[in-house]
Design a protein around this motif. Structure first.
Motif: not given
Length: 138
Positions: A1-3, A22-27, A62-63, A74-75
């Motif tokens: 699955m991609s974004a 983005k406050k719940h986005t790692l990084g 990303w996953l 994958f990236i």
């Protein structure tokens, strides 16, 4: 699955909207795992940000990159580099930033994921020179 990774212009949205998204986005520099998720704030920010001028950069997973511990598969290098350069730093678009993004977009793609061509992105950046940019994966 991609974004899909997009480059957005901070026009019609605010830094608070970027933070809410983005406050719940790692990084993310806005990442705060201790703050309760506020759906209304997130949704309102998402609507405003989705409406900002934006351009497709490329597909990413990303996953899969995280789970496999093999980001190079994958990236695409271009996407990784644009994310590293811009991310949520809200950088002002100038000659230096445009050159850095153009260099990133010309990196070889050894993944199965699609990456955009450089000319439309450079044209988009030139049209928004002097404004602030950030990336979002949808």
């Amino acid at each position: 699955m991609s974004a899909d990774l997009f480059l957005h212009i901070l026009e019609g949205a605010t830094e608070d909207d970027v933070a809410a998204l983005k406050k719940h986005t790692l990084g993310s520099r806005y990442f705060n795992p201790f703050e309760e998720f506020n759906y209304d704030s997130y949704y309102a920010a998402t609507v405003r940000i989705y409406s900002t001028p934006h351009i497709f950069i490329g597909q990413v997973s990303w996953l899969a990159a995280w789970v496999s511990d093999d980001p190079a598969s994958f990236i695409p290098s271009a996407c990784s580099r644009v994310e590293d350069i811009v991310g949520d730093q809200l950088l002002v678009i100038d000659d230096t930033l445009i050159d850095r993004i153009q260099t990133a977009l010309n990196l070889p793609n050894v993944t199965q994921y699609r990456v955009t061509e450089s000319p439309p992105v450079i044209e988009f950046l030139n049209q928004h020179r002097g404004r602030r940019a950030f990336t979002v994966s949808w």
